[in-house]
Design a protein around this motif. Structure first.
Motif, PDB file in Angstrom:
ATOM      1  N   GLY A  17     -32.800 -10.678 -27.104  1.00 41.54           N
ATOM      2  CA  GLY A  17     -31.784  -9.466 -27.461  1.00 41.54           C
ATOM      3  C   GLY A  17     -31.239  -9.532 -28.752  1.00 41.54           C
ATOM      4  O   GLY A  17     -30.055  -8.868 -29.074  1.00 41.54           O
ATOM      5  N   VAL A  20     -25.252 -11.062 -26.919  1.00 43.66           N
ATOM      6  CA  VAL A  20     -26.269  -9.864 -27.147  1.00 43.66           C
ATOM      7  C   VAL A  20     -25.009  -8.779 -27.812  1.00 43.66           C
ATOM      8  O   VAL A  20     -24.646  -8.125 -26.888  1.00 43.66           O
ATOM      9  CB  VAL A  20     -26.840  -9.414 -25.910  1.00 43.66           C
ATOM     10  CG1 VAL A  20     -27.863  -8.311 -26.389  1.00 43.66           C
ATOM     11  CG2 VAL A  20     -27.856 -10.495 -25.393  1.00 43.66           C
ATOM     12  N   LEU A  60     -25.008  -5.048 -27.166  1.00 41.10           N
ATOM     13  CA  LEU A  60     -24.359  -4.539 -25.642  1.00 41.10           C
ATOM     14  C   LEU A  60     -22.980  -4.264 -25.646  1.00 41.10           C
ATOM     15  O   LEU A  60     -22.357  -4.089 -24.709  1.00 41.10           O
ATOM     16  CB  LEU A  60     -24.869  -5.273 -24.719  1.00 41.10           C
ATOM     17  CG  LEU A  60     -26.198  -5.203 -24.289  1.00 41.10           C
ATOM     18  CD1 LEU A  60     -26.814  -6.033 -23.261  1.00 41.10           C
ATOM     19  CD2 LEU A  60     -26.698  -3.915 -24.081  1.00 41.10           C
ATOM     20  N   HIS A 102     -39.647 -10.380 -20.944  1.00 40.74           N
ATOM     21  CA  HIS A 102     -38.601  -9.233 -21.202  1.00 40.74           C
ATOM     22  C   HIS A 102     -37.501  -9.226 -20.368  1.00 40.74           C
ATOM     23  O   HIS A 102     -37.155 -10.035 -19.448  1.00 40.74           O
ATOM     24  CB  HIS A 102     -39.435  -8.053 -20.952  1.00 40.74           C
ATOM     25  CG  HIS A 102     -39.557  -7.764 -19.583  1.00 40.74           C
ATOM     26  ND1 HIS A 102     -40.816  -8.278 -18.693  1.00 40.74           N
ATOM     27  CD2 HIS A 102     -39.182  -6.732 -18.687  1.00 40.74           C
ATOM     28  CE1 HIS A 102     -40.838  -7.826 -17.642  1.00 40.74           C
ATOM     29  NE2 HIS A 102     -39.789  -6.811 -17.451  1.00 40.74           N
ATOM     30  N   SER A 103     -36.279  -8.577 -20.723  1.00 41.98           N
ATOM     31  CA  SER A 103     -35.110  -8.338 -20.062  1.00 41.98           C
ATOM     32  C   SER A 103     -34.694  -6.880 -19.986  1.00 41.98           C
ATOM     33  O   SER A 103     -35.084  -6.093 -20.628  1.00 41.98           O
ATOM     34  CB  SER A 103     -33.982  -8.946 -21.021  1.00 41.98           C
ATOM     35  OG  SER A 103     -34.445 -10.147 -21.484  1.00 41.98           O
ATOM     36  N   PHE A 143     -30.967  -0.695 -20.232  1.00 43.58           N
ATOM     37  CA  PHE A 143     -31.583  -1.103 -21.566  1.00 43.58           C
ATOM     38  C   PHE A 143     -32.511  -2.049 -21.226  1.00 43.58           C
ATOM     39  O   PHE A 143     -32.506  -2.823 -20.427  1.00 43.58           O
ATOM     40  CB  PHE A 143     -30.203  -1.616 -22.429  1.00 43.58           C
ATOM     41  CG  PHE A 143     -28.856  -0.745 -22.517  1.00 43.58           C
ATOM     42  CD1 PHE A 143     -29.007  -0.032 -23.791  1.00 43.58           C
ATOM     43  CD2 PHE A 143     -27.987  -0.607 -21.813  1.00 43.58           C
ATOM     44  CE1 PHE A 143     -28.017   0.823 -24.025  1.00 43.58           C
ATOM     45  CE2 PHE A 143     -27.104   0.031 -21.803  1.00 43.58           C
ATOM     46  CZ  PHE A 143     -26.859   0.843 -23.008  1.00 43.58           C
ATOM     47  N   ALA A 144     -33.429  -2.060 -22.251  1.00 41.77           N
ATOM     48  CA  ALA A 144     -34.407  -2.922 -21.894  1.00 41.77           C
ATOM     49  C   ALA A 144     -34.987  -3.647 -23.405  1.00 41.77           C
ATOM     50  O   ALA A 144     -34.636  -2.890 -24.462  1.00 41.77           O
ATOM     51  CB  ALA A 144     -35.715  -2.197 -21.531  1.00 41.77           C
ATOM     52  N   PHE A 145     -35.317  -4.866 -23.510  1.00 40.19           N
ATOM     53  CA  PHE A 145     -35.898  -5.570 -24.671  1.00 40.19           C
ATOM     54  C   PHE A 145     -36.830  -6.567 -24.312  1.00 40.19           C
ATOM     55  O   PHE A 145     -36.794  -7.077 -23.409  1.00 40.19           O
ATOM     56  CB  PHE A 145     -34.499  -6.083 -25.436  1.00 40.19           C
ATOM     57  CG  PHE A 145     -33.645  -6.779 -24.818  1.00 40.19           C
ATOM     58  CD1 PHE A 145     -33.292  -8.194 -24.685  1.00 40.19           C
ATOM     59  CD2 PHE A 145     -32.446  -6.095 -23.840  1.00 40.19           C
ATOM     60  CE1 PHE A 145     -32.698  -8.845 -23.927  1.00 40.19           C
ATOM     61  CE2 PHE A 145     -31.798  -6.888 -23.186  1.00 40.19           C
ATOM     62  CZ  PHE A 145     -31.502  -8.066 -23.260  1.00 40.19           C
ATOM     63  N   PRO A 158     -31.706  -4.529 -27.659  1.00 41.73           N
ATOM     64  CA  PRO A 158     -31.446  -3.511 -26.327  1.00 41.73           C
ATOM     65  C   PRO A 158     -31.669  -2.093 -26.677  1.00 41.73           C
ATOM     66  O   PRO A 158     -31.061  -1.620 -27.593  1.00 41.73           O
ATOM     67  CB  PRO A 158     -30.324  -3.884 -25.874  1.00 41.73           C
ATOM     68  CG  PRO A 158     -29.943  -5.422 -26.254  1.00 41.73           C
ATOM     69  CD  PRO A 158     -30.482  -5.494 -27.826  1.00 41.73           C
ATOM     70  N   SER A 159     -32.605  -1.436 -25.963  1.00 41.11           N
ATOM     71  CA  SER A 159     -32.813  -0.083 -26.284  1.00 41.11           C
ATOM     72  C   SER A 159     -32.643   0.650 -25.051  1.00 41.11           C
ATOM     73  O   SER A 159     -33.318   0.130 -23.638  1.00 41.11           O
ATOM     74  CB  SER A 159     -34.277   0.223 -26.577  1.00 41.11           C
ATOM     75  OG  SER A 159     -34.521  -0.645 -27.818  1.00 41.11           O
TER      76      SER A 159
END
Length: 604
Positions: free
Chosen positions: A306, A326, A329, A343-344, A354-356, A377-378
């Motif tokens: 991230g 990160v 966030l 992935h996270s 949020f995912a990244f 993070p998107s």
């Protein structure tokens, strides 16, 4: 006057075993019976009666003649049966009397499989494991390649644990005292039984990377420990801090690293950890998220940390596995974190997700095939999942494992638009790789980039007697392994036998929670005893089959036959204050899915 039809039957019966001559006379008598309805039958009635008497006398004479010659009067029945005659009916078996219950508790066990499972979990705490045993993890004392159905690990009989995590070749657990236990081929090929390694740290949870263990203590300290016992012996050992000046010594005589973030605010501490194969996430009490490289084989290179632009070449000076906040966030107080292999996922207190990281199988939930890695993070567009429903979507939790991801969402209409009939709907959504069924949607699909609803865990309701209302059935939690998963439902699981002031009856029983499994079953990690993959969530049999057989033996008649034929499903025990070995503890059963293995343990 005798009925002609009855006389005809009587005549046929009386002459069935008579000689041919008698049968001829009987035939004539029957012909007279058939004419009894004629207008002149009245005049022939006396002749008919005399004929019957004559037939009876002749039959008696013929029988006496056969008896005087030593011949059997009646023939064997089977001598006249056709060659393919049906077998005779079996003798009736009367129902055996039911085993009388020895106590009210015994009666509860007989009438309820769930009650029996709950009580047995209290009486016999421990660990059940199944799946791949190539690394001697699920059955350390066995050479079996697979353990097809749940089997207890004898070392943990009567033991309560704080946490357990399993890989195919190594495993780690935290006992009730907070000490770390390790076992498996990657830990030591010579030591089959679990061994205490890191002691005295009051650990509460662990997470696994490819070759290291990340552990969290009760006060928020984070430790990174090598899996291999040899590496623990020869690696650098941190010096302990002591109040005695110039005094330092190696703690535990083993190698480990402290990875607690250095820039935490006053009274801020790490509250949760998660790890993929190469990276780990840390969540603090203030809602901040930190990440670091949790493995030593490869540096995270798919954006899963991230940190935009962070690579092996651009990393800052210092240890390669230092922690990084990160920063993207900031301003979003995060409440939940999850990690897959590369992935996270995170969600915040406002219900945003949020995912990244790696998105090669759609596990981030974005249809962006040009950039298969996203290093910042998107925000996931979860509101569009409820477009046209006038419902507001709020993400309540995130789960991940392997190349799959899951969201739990509660959707409700705004207070101004909602009516009394509108209820909060609890749904579970899945996305990512699903070729072996790990999405749980009932479909086999290579890439699922758009979140799809899991029917088995969505839109469910039940009646809550305490609240006198209908409530949604939520998920308590998901445990996601590399290719399979398990879900524990947050259904009303009351314990009626304990803690009630009213007078108890013999029919008051305990209740467990529903637990379902799905996904890849190559190593029998589903626990069904079969090897086929499962694309839709399914139940498995109770863990203690011997107890179930004993329970069936206490039932009666058709109830017993039904118990023996149908499969009672596994019900996992919810948290409850119980007495174990003279101690009152809050205990529950928890499930953990790993890489080709599964475990259920007694947790405190």
């Amino acid at each position: 006057m005798l009925n002609a039809r009855c006389l005809s039957r009587a005549t046929a019966t009386a002459t069935s075993a008579a000689p041919p001559l008698c049968r001829h006379i009987a035939s004539k008598a029957r012909s007279q019976v058939r004419t009894a309805s004629h207008p002149y039958a009245q005049r022939r009635q006396q002749h008919f009666v005399r004929s019957v008497a004559a037939v009876t006398l002749l039959a008696a004479t013929a029988s006496a003649w056969q008896w005087s010659r030593g011949e059997p009067i009646f023939r064997e029945v089977h001598a006249e049966e056709p060659p393919n005659a049906a077998p005779s009916e079996p003798e009736l078996q009367f129902e055996k009397p039911r085993r009388q219950p020895t106590s009210e508790e015994d009666n509860r066990a007989i009438i309820s499989s769930q009650h029996l499972q709950v009580v047995k979990s209290w009486e016999n705490p421990g660990v059940y494991a199944w799946g791949s045993n190539s690394g001697r993890v699920v059955a350390p004392d066995s050479q079996d390649t697979f353990v097809k159905t749940p089997r207890r690990i004898p070392f943990f009989d009567g033991v309560l644990l704080r946490d357990i995590k399993m890989d195919r070749n190594f495993a780690a657990a935290v006992d009730e005292k907070g000490d770390l236990l390790q076992w498996g081929a990657d830990f030591s090929k010579d030591m089959a039984q679990p061994t205490r390694t890191l002691r005295g740290k009051n650990l509460v949870s662990v997470a696994l990377s490819r070759d290291r263990i990340v552990a969290l203590s009760a006060r928020g300290d984070v430790y990174s420990i090598p899996v291999s016992q040899e590496d623990q012996k020869v690696g650098p050992k941190p010096a302990s801090t002591s109040w005695i000046p110039f005094w330092g010594s190696a703690e535990n005589n083993m190698s480990y690293r402290i990875r607690t973030p250095a820039n935490l605010a006053w009274n801020e501490r790490v509250t949760d950890i998660a790890s993929g194969l190469e990276h780990a996430l840390l969540l603090t009490s203030s809602g901040r998220v930190f990440s670091f490289a949790s493995g030593t084989q490869d540096f995270p290179s798919k954006g899963q940390l991230g940190i935009p632009g962070l690579t092996w070449q651009t990393r800052p000076a210092g240890a390669f596995d230092m922690t990084h906040e990160v920063a993207t966030l900031k301003g979003f107080p995060v409440s939940k974190i999850a990690t897959g292999d590369y992935h996270s996922l995170v969600c915040d207190a406002a219900g945003r997700a949020f995912a990244f990281g790696d998105n090669s199988a759609g596990q981030l939930g974005f249809e962006n095939y040009e950039a298969i890695h996203i290093d910042a993070p998107s925000l996931l567009p979860t509101q569009r999942l409820y477009a046209g429903t006038a419902r507001q979507a709020s993400v309540t939790n995130v789960f991940a494992g392997g190349n799959t991801s899951f969201l739990t969402i509660e959707a409700a209409k705004p207070s101004g638009l909602a009516s009394d009939s509108d209820r909060i709907t609890a749904d579970t959504w899945a996305f990512g790789f699903g070729l072996t069924g790990q999405l749980g949607t009932g479909r086999w699909i290579h890439i699922q980039s758009n979140p799809v609803k899991i029917p088995a865990f969505s839109g469910l309701f039940e009646y809550d007697e305490d609240a006198s209302s209908v409530i949604p059935i939520r998920l308590a939690y998901l445990s996601v392994g590399a290719t399979h998963a398990a879900a524990v439902m947050d259904n009303v699981a009351s314990v009626s036998v304990l803690g009630k002031s009213r007078r108890l009856t013999e029919n008051d029983t305990n209740w467990g929670r529903d637990i379902l499994f799905w996904g890849n079953n190559e190593f029998y990690q589903i626990g069904s005893g079969k090897r086929s993959n499962v694309a839709a969530p399914t139940y498995i049999q109770p863990l203690d089959q011997a107890a179930e057989a004993e329970r069936a033996a206490g039932a009666i008649g058709w109830g017993r036959q039904k118990m023996e034929k149908e499969m009672h499903r596994f019900q996992i025990t919810p948290k409850q204050k119980v007495n174990i070995n003279g101690r009152n503890v809050h205990m529950e059963q928890r499930v953990e899915c790993g890489r080709g293995v599964t475990a259920v343990y007694s947790a405190v």
